[in-house]
Design an enzyme around this catalytic site. Structure first.
Site, PDB file in Angstrom:
ATOM      1  N   TYR A  53      51.571  45.383  26.523  1.00  0.00           N
ATOM      2  CA  TYR A  53      52.107  45.373  27.898  1.00  0.00           C
ATOM      3  C   TYR A  53      53.064  46.541  28.129  1.00  0.00           C
ATOM      4  CZ  TYR A  53      49.621  41.084  28.646  1.00  0.00           C
ATOM      5  OH  TYR A  53      48.600  40.176  28.769  1.00  0.00           O
ATOM      6  N   ARG A  56      50.674  49.073  29.277  1.00  0.00           N
ATOM      7  CA  ARG A  56      50.235  48.791  30.643  1.00  0.00           C
ATOM      8  C   ARG A  56      51.322  49.156  31.650  1.00  0.00           C
ATOM      9  NH1 ARG A  56      47.103  48.505  27.778  1.00  0.00           N
ATOM     10  NH2 ARG A  56      46.759  50.455  28.845  1.00  0.00           N
ATOM     11  N   HIS A 104      48.383  35.752  38.656  1.00  0.00           N
ATOM     12  CA  HIS A 104      48.407  35.907  37.203  1.00  0.00           C
ATOM     13  C   HIS A 104      49.648  36.644  36.717  1.00  0.00           C
ATOM     14  CE1 HIS A 104      43.749  35.429  37.265  1.00  0.00           C
ATOM     15  NE2 HIS A 104      44.382  34.306  37.486  1.00  0.00           N
ATOM     16  N   SER A 170      35.270  39.804  39.962  1.00  0.00           N
ATOM     17  CA  SER A 170      33.960  39.304  39.490  1.00  0.00           C
ATOM     18  C   SER A 170      33.826  37.817  39.750  1.00  0.00           C
ATOM     19  CB  SER A 170      33.820  39.582  37.988  1.00  0.00           C
ATOM     20  OG  SER A 170      34.842  38.854  37.287  1.00  0.00           O
TER      21      SER A 170
HETATM   22  N1  APR Z   1      35.879  48.935  43.831  1.00  0.00           N
HETATM   23  C1  APR Z   1      35.692  47.601  44.012  1.00  0.00           C
HETATM   24  N2  APR Z   1      35.298  46.767  43.018  1.00  0.00           N
HETATM   25  C2  APR Z   1      35.099  47.318  41.807  1.00  0.00           C
HETATM   26  C3  APR Z   1      35.276  48.696  41.537  1.00  0.00           C
HETATM   27  C4  APR Z   1      35.689  49.513  42.621  1.00  0.00           C
HETATM   28  N3  APR Z   1      35.897  50.834  42.455  1.00  0.00           N
HETATM   29  N4  APR Z   1      34.984  48.915  40.220  1.00  0.00           N
HETATM   30  C5  APR Z   1      34.646  47.712  39.683  1.00  0.00           C
HETATM   31  N5  APR Z   1      34.697  46.766  40.633  1.00  0.00           N
HETATM   32  C6  APR Z   1      34.403  45.335  40.528  1.00  0.00           C
HETATM   33  C7  APR Z   1      33.474  44.945  39.400  1.00  0.00           C
HETATM   34  O1  APR Z   1      32.118  45.037  39.830  1.00  0.00           O
HETATM   35  C8  APR Z   1      33.892  43.502  39.150  1.00  0.00           C
HETATM   36  O2  APR Z   1      33.158  42.611  39.960  1.00  0.00           O
HETATM   37  O3  APR Z   1      35.619  44.696  40.247  1.00  0.00           O
HETATM   38  C9  APR Z   1      35.349  43.471  39.583  1.00  0.00           C
HETATM   39  C10 APR Z   1      36.308  43.378  38.416  1.00  0.00           C
HETATM   40  O4  APR Z   1      36.057  42.158  37.779  1.00  0.00           O
HETATM   41  P1  APR Z   1      36.926  41.780  36.494  1.00  0.00           P
HETATM   42  O5  APR Z   1      36.997  42.935  35.580  1.00  0.00           O
HETATM   43  O6  APR Z   1      36.392  40.458  35.998  1.00  0.00           O
HETATM   44  O7  APR Z   1      38.390  41.578  37.070  1.00  0.00           O
HETATM   45  P2  APR Z   1      38.965  40.317  37.813  1.00  0.00           P
HETATM   46  O8  APR Z   1      37.903  39.611  38.626  1.00  0.00           O
HETATM   47  O9  APR Z   1      40.179  40.758  38.532  1.00  0.00           O
HETATM   48  O10 APR Z   1      39.389  39.378  36.570  1.00  0.00           O
HETATM   49  C11 APR Z   1      40.087  38.197  36.877  1.00  0.00           C
HETATM   50  O11 APR Z   1      40.419  37.796  34.520  1.00  0.00           O
HETATM   51  O12 APR Z   1      40.945  38.860  32.573  1.00  0.00           O
HETATM   52  C12 APR Z   1      41.427  37.984  33.528  1.00  0.00           C
HETATM   53  O13 APR Z   1      43.626  37.596  34.212  1.00  0.00           O
HETATM   54  C13 APR Z   1      42.635  38.560  34.164  1.00  0.00           C
HETATM   55  O14 APR Z   1      43.194  38.719  36.495  1.00  0.00           O
HETATM   56  C14 APR Z   1      42.145  38.895  35.566  1.00  0.00           C
HETATM   57  C15 APR Z   1      41.046  37.880  35.781  1.00  0.00           C
END
Ligand code: APR
Length: 224
Positions: A53, A56, A104, A170
């Site tokens: 962290y 980060r 989060h 996602s």
């Molecule tokens: N613009 C918009 N969306 C994007 C871009 C972009 N430039 N690049 C990637 N993405 C999309 C991906 O297609 C994916 O669907 O962003 C999404 C990111 O998904 P994750 O990596 O799963 O992130 P997130 O949904 O925020 O994860 C939720 O999981 O790991 C835990 O606590 C952590 O808050 C996080 C939670």
């Protein structure tokens, strides 16, 4: 004034240079999230987690909001806007959003272990950094398996949405991913993601674009 609720995830900060979680086959900046984002990981190797962290936090101080953050903030001119984010960065706030709920936690906050006494923290954190009661300080991040204290507030906010914008998530991590189901039936939903998950709702307009260009499409729709 209509109320726009935004559900954002790591994808909204991708164009600012911050990595998402699942685009890098489950690694977060090269680390298994189970090692650096769980209470078990912190108990097993607190220094690894604190250093993770620290990295980060340093990285956050070097990046800037992108146009998607600014476009979301600018919606406040014509709408009541509540941003519910899964992100621990402060880019929504730095772009000017004034009403942000961090489901989060936040990278620039900390708290003693087993306490909710939240403090601001923007420097490195190390073992031995303790509060006045001698409790080790930890990042104010909601790790996997920990309670999501803001979820009830987020559910209540979604129930009052006139428009929902889902951007850069996602939709795989609950309870955050379930929030879209709390909006009133028939609420228009914009879902911006270059690689969108399937959302079975006839009121969803899926915009298969990155956050910055997707937001331009949303603004065009809102003003047409
Ligand atoms: N613009 C918009 N969306 C994007 C871009 C972009 N430039 N690049 C990637 N993405 C999309 C991906 O297609 C994916 O669907 O962003 C999404 C990111 O998904 P994750 O990596 O799963 O992130 P997130 O949904 O925020 O994860 C939720 O999981 O790991 C835990 O606590 C952590 O808050 C996080 C939670």
């Amino acid at each position: 004034m209509k109320h726009i609720v935004v559900l954002s995830g790591a994808g909204v900060s991708a164009e600012s240079g911050l990595k998402t979680f699942r685009d890098a086959d489950g690694l977060w900046e090269g680390h298994d999230v189970m090692e650096v984002a769980t209470p078990e990981g912190f108990a097993k190797n607190p220094e690894l987690v604190l250093n993770f962290y620290n990295e980060r936090r340093k990285q956050l101080l070097e990046v800037k909001p992108n146009s998607a953050h600014y476009d979301l903030a600018a919606l406040e001119k014509d709408y009541k806007v509540t941003i519910i984010t899964q992100n621990v960065d402060d880019l929504h706030e730095r772009a000017g959003s004034t009403n942000v709920i961090h489901l989060h936690g936040e990278l620039l906050k900390a708290r003693p272990v087993n306490s909710n006494n939240i403090i601001l923290w923007n420097t490195d954190m190390k073992l031995g950094d303790v509060d006045e009661k001698g409790r080790q300080i930890r990042p104010h991040i909601v790790w996997f398996g920990e309670a999501v204290p803001m979820i009830d507030l987020a559910v209540d906010v979604c129930k009052t949405a006139d428009i929902l914008i889902i951007i850069g998530t996602s939709m795989q991590v609950y309870p955050a991913a379930g929030l879209k189901d709390y909006v009133k039936k028939g609420t228009p939903i914009f879902y911006i993601d270059p690689n969108p998950a399937d959302i079975h709702d006839k009121h969803v307009k899926t915009i298969k674009e990155k956050a910055s260009s997707g937001m331009k499409t949303v603004i065009k729709d809102l003003t047409s």
